[in-house]
Design a protein around this motif. Sequence first.
Motif, mmCIF file in Angstrom:
data_model
loop_
_atom_site.group_PDB
_atom_site.id
_atom_site.type_symbol
_atom_site.label_atom_id
_atom_site.label_comp_id
_atom_site.label_asym_id
_atom_site.label_seq_id
_atom_site.Cartn_x
_atom_site.Cartn_y
_atom_site.Cartn_z
ATOM 1 N N VAL A 1 1.076 -7.261 -6.706
ATOM 2 C CA VAL A 1 -0.128 -7.032 -5.903
ATOM 3 C C VAL A 1 -1.252 -7.969 -6.336
ATOM 4 C CG1 VAL A 1 -2.019 -5.385 -5.529
ATOM 5 C CG2 VAL A 1 0.348 -4.661 -5.225
ATOM 6 N N SER A 2 -1.463 -8.091 -7.635
ATOM 7 C CA SER A 2 -2.568 -8.913 -8.143
ATOM 8 C C SER A 2 -2.431 -10.369 -7.713
ATOM 9 C CB SER A 2 -2.618 -8.828 -9.674
ATOM 10 O OG SER A 2 -2.805 -7.500 -10.096
ATOM 11 N N ALA B 1 0.836 -1.202 0.000
ATOM 12 C CA ALA B 1 0.000 0.000 0.000
ATOM 13 C C ALA B 1 0.872 1.253 0.000
ATOM 14 C CB ALA B 1 -0.925 -0.005 1.216
ATOM 15 N N ALA B 2 1.955 1.240 0.785
ATOM 16 C CA ALA B 2 2.883 2.375 0.804
ATOM 17 C C ALA B 2 3.558 2.556 -0.547
ATOM 18 C CB ALA B 2 3.938 2.169 1.902
ATOM 19 N N MET B 3 3.876 1.453 -1.224
ATOM 20 C CA MET B 3 4.490 1.533 -2.553
ATOM 21 C C MET B 3 3.525 2.144 -3.568
ATOM 22 S SD MET B 3 6.449 -2.159 -2.643
ATOM 23 C CE MET B 3 7.427 -1.905 -4.122
ATOM 24 N N SER B 4 2.254 1.815 -3.463
ATOM 25 C CA SER B 4 1.279 2.399 -4.395
ATOM 26 C C SER B 4 1.132 3.908 -4.150
ATOM 27 C CB SER B 4 -0.075 1.705 -4.257
ATOM 28 O OG SER B 4 -0.647 1.945 -2.989
ATOM 29 N N TYR B 5 1.155 4.313 -2.883
ATOM 30 C CA TYR B 5 1.103 5.749 -2.565
ATOM 31 C C TYR B 5 2.348 6.453 -3.105
ATOM 32 C CZ TYR B 5 1.361 10.067 0.120
ATOM 33 O OH TYR B 5 1.486 11.393 0.483
ATOM 34 N N PHE C 1 -5.816 -3.332 0.452
ATOM 35 C CA PHE C 1 -6.165 -3.433 -0.971
ATOM 36 C C PHE C 1 -6.955 -2.204 -1.425
ATOM 37 C CE2 PHE C 1 -8.782 -5.042 -4.532
ATOM 38 C CZ PHE C 1 -7.754 -5.451 -5.369
ATOM 39 N N ILE C 2 -7.863 -1.710 -0.577
ATOM 40 C CA ILE C 2 -8.627 -0.499 -0.923
ATOM 41 C C ILE C 2 -7.686 0.692 -1.084
ATOM 42 C CG2 ILE C 2 -10.260 1.191 0.008
ATOM 43 C CD1 ILE C 2 -11.843 -1.151 1.171
ATOM 44 N N GLY D 1 -4.706 -12.060 -4.763
ATOM 45 C CA GLY D 1 -5.570 -13.111 -5.288
ATOM 46 C C GLY D 1 -5.503 -14.370 -4.436
ATOM 47 N N PHE D 2 -4.290 -14.832 -4.135
ATOM 48 C CA PHE D 2 -4.130 -16.033 -3.313
ATOM 49 C C PHE D 2 -4.562 -15.791 -1.871
ATOM 50 C CE2 PHE D 2 -0.772 -17.164 -6.553
ATOM 51 C CZ PHE D 2 -1.506 -18.197 -7.107
#
Length: 321
Positions: free
Chosen positions: A246-247, A114-118, A209-210, A251-252
């Motif tokens: 991430v996907s 989540a931090a990487m996406s930010y 995930f959100i 998913g798993f």
Amino acid sequence: MGNHTAVSTFLLWGFSSFPELQHLLFVAIFCSHITIILANVCIMVAIKLSHNLHTPMYFFLFGLSLSETCITMVIIPRMLADLISERKTISLPECATQMFFFFGLAANNCFIMAAMSYDRYTAIHNPLHYHALMTRKVCFQLMMASWVVGFLVSLCITIMIFNLSFCDSNNIQHFFCDIAPVVHLACDYSLQDAVAIFVLSAFVLVGSFILIMISYAFIVSLVVRMPSAKGRHKAFSTCSSHLTVVSIHYGFACFVYLRPKNSDSFREDMLMAVIYTVLTPLLNPIVYSLRNKEMQIALRKVLGSVMKSFPQWTNKKVLNI
């Protein structure tokens, strides 16, 4: 815990249903374990030694590689020992410790992603002020928050589970002390316990995930408005590696932890767990090294320096002898 339990040890019975495959599984998992450690160590060394990789994105990648390596050390050595041993017992304190560290590290992975996406959103939205916004202090605070929150959630779940009474079967239908197979053995496992554990698990998986999806929604809205096709391609390419990891990871994880459980689902969960404890940690170095040119260059330099120093080290040892 001692006041409530009638069972003092568990049996990790996961791979006992595949007796003819145990030696083959041992070889395959052992080779995968060595590969995971070497690959993630190479990633961490490359990031540490390459000054052009001293950026927030690679700082978080370093933390993710470290966390993935720790997860394999928590699960795989015990799994390998059980594959070649007739004695598959594990005490309650050992089981609780394994569960605490596994779920804590897994939750930490979610929050680091989540931090990487930010970080990617900040780089695309404010490229001129990126280094002022994502300072070393901010990155360190995000990393520490990921570790602290992950292990706090794990501590709550572990305490909740091991305050239950285990007084029936002690056969865990899994190769490690995962949440669902352990609570299935509890005599006083209630609906309230199930809801609390589900909410805490959902907080980690769904909550992180959100946050990731919100970041990527903003990223996509920014990228599609870019006038240059080259700029759009560059922006998407910086996010593709992270989005791939991430996907697969979510998913798993969501399949195992957020679907309804019964004793018949443990076999499926165990097979899926092999994937996310053995194969998924390989994805991090493979995806980032195959899809990232900066990482490829850094890895070549590190491996090249190792190969050059190895003959010199060997010659010195021969001369000393």
